[in-house]
Design a protein around this motif. Sequence first.
Motif, PDB file in Angstrom:
ATOM      1  N   CYS A  87       0.857  12.999  -5.896  1.00  0.00           N
ATOM      2  CA  CYS A  87      -0.645  12.709  -5.510  1.00  0.00           C
ATOM      3  C   CYS A  87      -0.413  11.422  -5.344  1.00  0.00           C
ATOM      4  O   CYS A  87      -0.227  10.325  -6.817  1.00  0.00           O
ATOM      5  CB  CYS A  87      -1.217  12.927  -5.939  1.00  0.00           C
ATOM      6  N   MET A  88      -1.345  10.888  -4.144  1.00  0.00           N
ATOM      7  CA  MET A  88      -1.064   8.997  -4.277  1.00  0.00           C
ATOM      8  C   MET A  88      -2.362   8.432  -5.477  1.00  0.00           C
ATOM      9  O   MET A  88      -2.036   7.316  -5.443  1.00  0.00           O
ATOM     10  CB  MET A  88      -1.303   8.576  -2.790  1.00  0.00           C
ATOM     11  N   ASP A  89      -3.151   9.789  -5.810  1.00  0.00           N
ATOM     12  CA  ASP A  89      -3.954   8.405  -6.468  1.00  0.00           C
ATOM     13  C   ASP A  89      -4.734   9.716  -7.101  1.00  0.00           C
ATOM     14  O   ASP A  89      -4.483  10.888  -6.761  1.00  0.00           O
ATOM     15  CB  ASP A  89      -4.953   8.043  -5.496  1.00  0.00           C
ATOM     16  N   GLU A  90      -5.707   9.226  -8.206  1.00  0.00           N
ATOM     17  CA  GLU A  90      -5.471  10.269  -9.204  1.00  0.00           C
ATOM     18  C   GLU A  90      -7.270  10.681  -9.122  1.00  0.00           C
ATOM     19  O   GLU A  90      -7.279  12.281  -9.984  1.00  0.00           O
ATOM     20  CB  GLU A  90      -7.312   9.209 -10.668  1.00  0.00           C
ATOM     21  N   ARG A  91      -7.691  10.353  -7.683  1.00  0.00           N
ATOM     22  CA  ARG A  91      -8.272  11.761  -7.312  1.00  0.00           C
ATOM     23  C   ARG A  91      -8.553  12.924  -6.378  1.00  0.00           C
ATOM     24  O   ARG A  91      -8.963  14.080  -6.738  1.00  0.00           O
ATOM     25  CB  ARG A  91      -9.852  10.700  -6.052  1.00  0.00           C
ATOM     26  N   ILE A 109      -2.061   6.096  -9.523  1.00  0.00           N
ATOM     27  CA  ILE A 109      -2.733   5.799 -10.250  1.00  0.00           C
ATOM     28  C   ILE A 109      -4.046   4.185  -9.130  1.00  0.00           C
ATOM     29  O   ILE A 109      -3.124   3.642  -9.327  1.00  0.00           O
ATOM     30  CB  ILE A 109      -2.774   5.487 -11.425  1.00  0.00           C
ATOM     31  N   GLY A 110      -5.180   4.607  -8.283  1.00  0.00           N
ATOM     32  CA  GLY A 110      -5.981   3.719  -7.956  1.00  0.00           C
ATOM     33  C   GLY A 110      -6.271   2.881  -8.163  1.00  0.00           C
ATOM     34  O   GLY A 110      -7.029   1.854  -8.021  1.00  0.00           O
ATOM     35  N   TRP A 111      -7.445   3.784  -8.979  1.00  0.00           N
ATOM     36  CA  TRP A 111      -8.931   2.687  -9.396  1.00  0.00           C
ATOM     37  C   TRP A 111      -8.926   2.643 -10.457  1.00  0.00           C
ATOM     38  O   TRP A 111      -9.937   2.149 -11.313  1.00  0.00           O
ATOM     39  CB  TRP A 111      -9.493   3.456  -8.210  1.00  0.00           C
ATOM     40  N   GLY A 142      -0.253  -5.413 -11.978  1.00  0.00           N
ATOM     41  CA  GLY A 142      -1.662  -5.369 -13.130  1.00  0.00           C
ATOM     42  C   GLY A 142      -2.048  -3.817 -13.919  1.00  0.00           C
ATOM     43  O   GLY A 142      -2.772  -3.752 -14.927  1.00  0.00           O
ATOM     44  N   VAL A 143      -1.800  -2.603 -13.318  1.00  0.00           N
ATOM     45  CA  VAL A 143      -2.369  -1.322 -13.876  1.00  0.00           C
ATOM     46  C   VAL A 143      -1.342  -1.158 -14.853  1.00  0.00           C
ATOM     47  O   VAL A 143      -1.748  -0.166 -15.553  1.00  0.00           O
ATOM     48  CB  VAL A 143      -2.784  -0.591 -12.885  1.00  0.00           C
ATOM     49  N   ARG A 256     -12.397 -10.276  -5.433  1.00  0.00           N
ATOM     50  CA  ARG A 256     -12.948 -10.437  -6.857  1.00  0.00           C
ATOM     51  C   ARG A 256     -12.020 -10.105  -8.497  1.00  0.00           C
ATOM     52  O   ARG A 256     -10.885  -9.217  -7.752  1.00  0.00           O
ATOM     53  CB  ARG A 256     -14.037  -9.560  -6.928  1.00  0.00           C
ATOM     54  N   SER A 257     -11.501 -10.653  -9.374  1.00  0.00           N
ATOM     55  CA  SER A 257     -11.077 -10.469 -10.108  1.00  0.00           C
ATOM     56  C   SER A 257     -10.905  -9.173 -10.800  1.00  0.00           C
ATOM     57  O   SER A 257     -11.858  -8.562 -11.226  1.00  0.00           O
ATOM     58  CB  SER A 257     -11.638 -11.325 -11.592  1.00  0.00           C
ATOM     59  N   ASN A 258      -9.623  -8.808 -10.521  1.00  0.00           N
ATOM     60  CA  ASN A 258      -9.618  -6.870 -10.468  1.00  0.00           C
ATOM     61  C   ASN A 258      -7.680  -6.830 -10.683  1.00  0.00           C
ATOM     62  O   ASN A 258      -6.312  -7.367 -10.841  1.00  0.00           O
ATOM     63  CB  ASN A 258     -10.154  -6.405  -9.753  1.00  0.00           C
ATOM     64  N   PRO A 259      -7.709  -5.051 -11.490  1.00  0.00           N
ATOM     65  CA  PRO A 259      -5.839  -5.476 -12.070  1.00  0.00           C
ATOM     66  C   PRO A 259      -5.676  -4.743 -10.472  1.00  0.00           C
ATOM     67  O   PRO A 259      -4.254  -4.106 -11.440  1.00  0.00           O
ATOM     68  CB  PRO A 259      -6.144  -4.896 -14.037  1.00  0.00           C
TER      69      PRO A 259
END
Length: 352
Positions: A87-91, A109-111, A142-143, A256-259
């Motif tokens: 799967c490409m992201d956690e959803r 893990i995308g979000w 960063g994740v 916006r600042s985010n990882p």
Amino acid sequence: MHVHVELPEELDVESYRLRNARGEIPDHTPYGLHHIGDDGDVVTFRRPARGALAYVSRKVRNRLDGYEAVTAVTGAPQRRGADAILCMDERTGVPALFTSPRRPVVTGIGWLERPDMLPPAERRATTRALRRCAGMFSQSPGVVPILREHWGVDPERVHGVTLGIDPEFYPEQPWDGRDPGGVTVTSVGDDRNRDHPTLIAAVEQVRAGGIPAWLELATTIPVTLAPDAGVVHARRMNAAMRGLYQRSTVVAIALRSNPVGAGLTVALEGLASGRPVVATDNPGMDHYVDHGRTGLLVPPDDPAAMAAAIGELLADPERAAAMGAEGRKDVESRFTSAHMARELATIVRNAL
């Protein structure tokens, strides 16, 4: 090895292939995941729900903040014969982890950020799911430390994967194709981490300094841009983005600042097109944009710094062109969807 890919519900692989054949979207499959089969492995994709089931699934997904619980259950028979699920992201990944106890699941893990940023029920469910995970990955450097340090999972099962794009769909654009009426700054993005007001303020400062910058911004996020400063394309651009990149001198991405890796795809599209990238220096962006060689990185929430970087490149088109050429080389050698698929295949194989 047989890898069964569970894509988000809105992605129908057959429709995707048709659109790719018409030249509308990149890669033959979403994310170029068909490349997992380049070395002989078998890749299958979950078929989307239809009719009433699709309606119910969409309603449930909306109530669960995007998590695709219904198709995780109803799509279980399609997993037969697979050695692993990707799967490409956690959803999609978290529901797959709860509904596939007999097969290893590898999820992107995308979000996700720190657990304390989630509501308690979602935090507990996600923690349980991730502890079952055979492997997880993120395209944002960063994740990776967040997953290793805050989610109680085996650090050896957490991987960084390099994002890739289709360099044939985004060819290197000639510099003589740029807008002869001025110097164009291009940007695109709809996600919650975009900071278009900072970008617009930066372009206004560049113009106030005497450089006739023109902004082409593709976004469905409501923004205010003076008519003499540029144009907002309030729609999904798809293949038309290539025209924006061709007209541009600089691709600029304010965040916006985010990882979590927001803006990385656009950065790679700009580099593939042979354009330098000016971007917010969030964690992981420097893995893709080499400051001073393929673009310039600036602090978040700083219109003046972004204006200075944009103005520096607009005032020196020879340097901008040289940076763009280096960026194209990087994409071809490191940042294609085929490169990414090979990394994913290795992670899945090691999880078996």
